[in-house]
Design an enzyme around this catalytic site. Sequence first.
Site, PDB file in Angstrom:
ATOM      1  N   HIS A  51       0.766  -1.200   0.008  1.00  0.00           N
ATOM      2  CA  HIS A  51       0.150  -0.037  -0.015  1.00  0.00           C
ATOM      3  C   HIS A  51       0.815   1.184  -0.110  1.00  0.00           C
ATOM      4  O   HIS A  51       1.996   0.990   0.545  1.00  0.00           O
ATOM      5  CB  HIS A  51      -1.036  -0.017   1.279  1.00  0.00           C
ATOM      6  CG  HIS A  51      -1.973  -1.015   1.287  1.00  0.00           C
ATOM      7  ND1 HIS A  51      -3.292  -0.738   1.841  1.00  0.00           N
ATOM      8  CD2 HIS A  51      -2.208  -2.122   0.572  1.00  0.00           C
ATOM      9  CE1 HIS A  51      -4.044  -1.663   1.635  1.00  0.00           C
ATOM     10  NE2 HIS A  51      -3.519  -2.534   0.823  1.00  0.00           N
ATOM     11  N   GLU A  53       1.089   4.052   1.634  1.00  0.00           N
ATOM     12  CA  GLU A  53       1.107   4.471   3.045  1.00  0.00           C
ATOM     13  C   GLU A  53       2.487   3.453   3.708  1.00  0.00           C
ATOM     14  O   GLU A  53       3.334   4.039   4.136  1.00  0.00           O
ATOM     15  CB  GLU A  53       0.133   4.296   4.213  1.00  0.00           C
ATOM     16  CG  GLU A  53      -1.141   5.210   3.604  1.00  0.00           C
ATOM     17  CD  GLU A  53      -2.213   4.444   2.877  1.00  0.00           C
ATOM     18  OE1 GLU A  53      -3.199   4.748   3.304  1.00  0.00           O
ATOM     19  OE2 GLU A  53      -1.936   3.613   2.237  1.00  0.00           O
ATOM     20  N   CYS A  81      -6.701   2.339   5.161  1.00  0.00           N
ATOM     21  CA  CYS A  81      -7.326   1.073   5.495  1.00  0.00           C
ATOM     22  C   CYS A  81      -6.868   0.739   7.064  1.00  0.00           C
ATOM     23  O   CYS A  81      -6.075   1.579   7.575  1.00  0.00           O
ATOM     24  CB  CYS A  81      -7.068   0.093   4.706  1.00  0.00           C
ATOM     25  SG  CYS A  81      -5.418  -0.652   4.787  1.00  0.00           S
ATOM     26  N   CYS A  84      -2.976   0.335   7.264  1.00  0.00           N
ATOM     27  CA  CYS A  84      -2.154   1.399   7.076  1.00  0.00           C
ATOM     28  C   CYS A  84      -2.474   2.285   8.337  1.00  0.00           C
ATOM     29  O   CYS A  84      -1.500   2.703   8.780  1.00  0.00           O
ATOM     30  CB  CYS A  84      -2.649   1.983   5.823  1.00  0.00           C
ATOM     31  SG  CYS A  84      -1.959   0.998   4.326  1.00  0.00           S
TER      32      CYS A  84
END
Length: 157
Positions: A51, A53, A81, A84
């Site tokens: 992801h 992040e 999410c 993260c």
Amino acid sequence: MNEKYMREALKQARKAYRLGEVPIGCVIVYQDKIIGRGYNKRNTKKTTLAHAELVAIERASKAMGDWRLEDCIMYVTLEPCQMCAGAIVQARIKKVVVGTMNPKAGCAGSILNLLQMKEFNHQVELTTGVLEEECTKVLQEFFQDLRIRNKKEKQEG
């Protein structure tokens, strides 16, 4: 200042778009300098962990020489999410600036707010809606293009 760095996060999101990834971008700033950049690479790397992040946190931690990012600000185009958001709390990031919210999976206020739970040893300052229209638009365009591509493939297949 928020818009300046969100524009940098949008540049990262567009990199993901060009790869055919969901266009989510992120930058982490320390003392008015970007120390970590990331964009979504889940399909490219074939891992749930890629992801935007998490990529940015890893790069920022290397730049800082520490896993603690206490005086850093994260700018991310889409609400984080649960994975993260948890990493943000664990990294002790001071503040998160979000472009657009994610009502289906967001954990900075949409479904849960993991960033500001008093039960954790760290809470994160939160600002939302920065360049919201632009952040939403890049996602909408991506999914419109994806639907068109999928329809073409189905017709050809």
